[in-house]
Design an enzyme around this catalytic site. Structure first.
Site, PDB file in Angstrom:
ATOM      1  N   GLU A   1      30.521  35.590  63.753  1.00  0.00           N
ATOM      2  CA  GLU A   1      29.071  35.740  63.761  1.00  0.00           C
ATOM      3  C   GLU A   1      28.509  36.199  62.419  1.00  0.00           C
ATOM      4  OE1 GLU A   1      28.596  36.522  68.550  1.00  0.00           O
ATOM      5  OE2 GLU A   1      28.061  38.142  67.167  1.00  0.00           O
ATOM      6  N   ASN A   2      27.189  36.257  62.336  1.00  0.00           N
ATOM      7  CA  ASN A   2      26.513  36.632  61.100  1.00  0.00           C
ATOM      8  C   ASN A   2      25.214  37.360  61.450  1.00  0.00           C
ATOM      9  OD1 ASN A   2      24.662  36.097  58.616  1.00  0.00           O
ATOM     10  ND2 ASN A   2      26.709  35.534  57.925  1.00  0.00           N
ATOM     11  N   ALA A   3      24.825  38.281  60.581  1.00  0.00           N
ATOM     12  CA  ALA A   3      23.578  39.016  60.788  1.00  0.00           C
ATOM     13  C   ALA A   3      22.404  38.045  60.927  1.00  0.00           C
ATOM     14  CB  ALA A   3      23.333  39.980  59.632  1.00  0.00           C
TER      15      ALA A   3
ATOM     16  N   ASN B   1      35.007  32.982  67.503  1.00  0.00           N
ATOM     17  CA  ASN B   1      33.657  32.997  66.932  1.00  0.00           C
ATOM     18  C   ASN B   1      33.548  33.975  65.764  1.00  0.00           C
ATOM     19  OD1 ASN B   1      34.091  34.745  69.175  1.00  0.00           O
ATOM     20  ND2 ASN B   1      31.890  35.086  69.451  1.00  0.00           N
TER      21      ASN B   1
ATOM     22  N   CYS C   1      28.832  22.929  70.172  1.00  0.00           N
ATOM     23  CA  CYS C   1      30.278  22.738  70.079  1.00  0.00           C
ATOM     24  C   CYS C   1      30.712  21.444  70.772  1.00  0.00           C
ATOM     25  CB  CYS C   1      31.000  23.931  70.668  1.00  0.00           C
ATOM     26  SG  CYS C   1      30.856  25.361  69.560  1.00  0.00           S
TER      27      CYS C   1
ATOM     28  N   CYS D   1      30.780  29.088  66.024  1.00  0.00           N
ATOM     29  CA  CYS D   1      31.435  29.299  67.319  1.00  0.00           C
ATOM     30  C   CYS D   1      32.947  29.061  67.206  1.00  0.00           C
ATOM     31  CB  CYS D   1      30.900  28.321  68.360  1.00  0.00           C
ATOM     32  SG  CYS D   1      29.150  28.452  68.734  1.00  0.00           S
TER      33      CYS D   1
ATOM     34  N   CYS E   1      29.189  25.639  74.214  1.00  0.00           N
ATOM     35  CA  CYS E   1      27.751  25.397  74.052  1.00  0.00           C
ATOM     36  C   CYS E   1      27.553  23.945  73.614  1.00  0.00           C
ATOM     37  CB  CYS E   1      27.146  26.372  73.040  1.00  0.00           C
ATOM     38  SG  CYS E   1      27.345  25.904  71.309  1.00  0.00           S
TER      39      CYS E   1
ATOM     40  N   TYR F   1      21.659  35.110  62.765  1.00  0.00           N
ATOM     41  CA  TYR F   1      22.346  34.482  63.903  1.00  0.00           C
ATOM     42  C   TYR F   1      22.693  33.001  63.721  1.00  0.00           C
ATOM     43  CZ  TYR F   1      21.684  38.628  66.915  1.00  0.00           C
ATOM     44  OH  TYR F   1      21.739  39.880  67.475  1.00  0.00           O
TER      45      TYR F   1
ATOM     46  N   GLU G   1      35.018  27.134  68.887  1.00  0.00           N
ATOM     47  CA  GLU G   1      35.479  25.751  68.900  1.00  0.00           C
ATOM     48  C   GLU G   1      35.321  25.116  67.521  1.00  0.00           C
ATOM     49  OE1 GLU G   1      33.320  27.263  70.840  1.00  0.00           O
ATOM     50  OE2 GLU G   1      33.289  26.439  72.882  1.00  0.00           O
TER      51      GLU G   1
HETATM   52 ZN   LIG Z   1      29.306  26.842  70.483  1.00  0.00          ZN
END
Ligand SMILES: [Zn+2]
Ligand SMILES: [Zn+2]
Ligand SMILES: [Zn+2]
Ligand SMILES: [Zn+2]
Lengths: 148, 148, 148, 148
Positions: B56-58, B54, B101, B65, B98, B60, B67
């Site tokens: 991520e980013n500030a 994953n 994904c 993700c 999730c 969200y 996958e």
């Molecule tokens: Zn996901």
């Protein structure tokens, strides 16, 4: 090109490599929905080139743009620090990164990072991240240190 | 493991490789916001393993993700056809992909594709895509041929 | 319809209202890119109906699906607890929520919540959330209490 | 405030209403993951105010930001044409919309549209969309007419 390279701290060889690779990257796009091919290439501080292209989905919001594909590869390959971002499409004037991708670039790059945008005939324009995403929201707002 | 391999058409060597690589992939996550590391590995029909984690980013929703990172890499590297998807987190019981994904997997995999979910101690459960995303929405609904 | 209502704890009036409203909601979609209209309606525990439709964007991943539009409205209007989710498209058999939307529903609904999917001729099928998103990932995995 | 109103074509009453409503909107956020509340309010050409707040998800990318919640409501309620966008958070200096939300605004607003950003003490700064998202990518690039 020479002037661009001087302004943004790239060698002409690096610039040529960015153009060649971003054009090749564009051909790897999976875009049966938009039929709008986008390629992206990052040049790391370590001199590595990392490519990406858009990967779409029948559920449109599940799409990942070319720039975010390239950063996803680079970051999970352990790269930190980027000297340039190149993007290429088939339209003219050159298309710019969408806002979502500018936000992705913001997480991982200095505000001075040049973003080189190529059209389908290798014409280009260049803007720094700060020019494309002024007054930006970033990791600091959530107490996280920037990766740039 | 032996029984799992027989059921899903994997060799024990391939299963071991998936576990080793997905554990390693987890360590490449960029997740300062959730602090929830996820690794993913795909096994292509050609026998290639492709890893992701994953990013991520500030902001969200700009997060990608694990996958989807792995599929973005594989697809833009030209791979089509996947024999297995492995996912690993640090929690127990094993976390599943999730919904977003699962939708990404749907674009590129057969409904029979096994999704192997590892917890932090290498315990695992397996479900086929069709079990994780029944009655799914896919490319055909938009007149696009599946890539599976 | 009568049997469906009994199974899922809805009155026939509520079912009719869901159908009427989800059909109307579909007409409010902004989908110039996919031309694939989707409507969604939620029935809250308090008996309120909340509608949504897909809102697309030139940057495809910036799109918000109908179901997520409806939940965004309902949640920011203070609603918690939902008795049913209805979705409608113009195709047959009825389209199901994409994986991303199933994940959104998971955040705010019981696993038993019925999801009613209508095609363009008011034919429908129904599945509970748990059937559409088995073994799901949710708030608990991150130490957050479910809103369902 | 008076000068801001003159520059951006708002009455002082409208400005006060934007501040009051965006502050109220912030309180409707569902943000158990980031704990970072954001409110957004749009003022339509017809003089209607439409509010939104961030709606997060255990799967971070499934989150919808405040600005996109407000546009999703407004667009599916049939509104077209916006005179101002207001955003409020609890931090100082005022946070700006993330890149993804700037892209959403781009789909539906003139480049001259003012975006008013409030901090937790009602201090604010204002930028036009064109200033926050220069050289933007929009519907025209895909042959779709702007909704602005
Ligand atoms: Zn996901
Ligand atoms: Zn993009
Ligand atoms: Zn959806
Ligand atoms: Zn945003």
């Amino acid at each position: 090109v020479r002037e661009t390279c001087q302004t943004y701290g790239l060698s002409e060889g690096e610039f040529g490599e960015l153009l060649a690779r971003v054009t090749a990257a564009k051909a790897t796009a999976y875009c049966p929905y938009s039929k709008f091919r986008v390629g992206a290439v990052l040049l790391t501080r370590g001199g590595i080139f990392v490519s990406g292209a858009n990967v779409e989905n029948a559920s449109y919001p599940v799409t990942t743009c070319a720039e975010r594909v390239a950063f996803a590869k680079a970051i999970t390959d352990g790269h930190r620090g980027f000297r340039a971002v190149a993007v290429a499409t088939d339209i003219s004037p050159p298309a710019s990164p969408c806002g979502m991708c500018r936000q992705c670039i913001r997480e991982f790059c200095d505000l001075e990072t040049p973003i080189i945008m190529f059209d389908g005939d290798s014409n280009f324009s260049v803007m720094r991240l700060e020019e494309l995403l002024p007054l930006s929201f970033g990791p600091e707002a959530l107490g996280v240190q920037s990766q740039a």
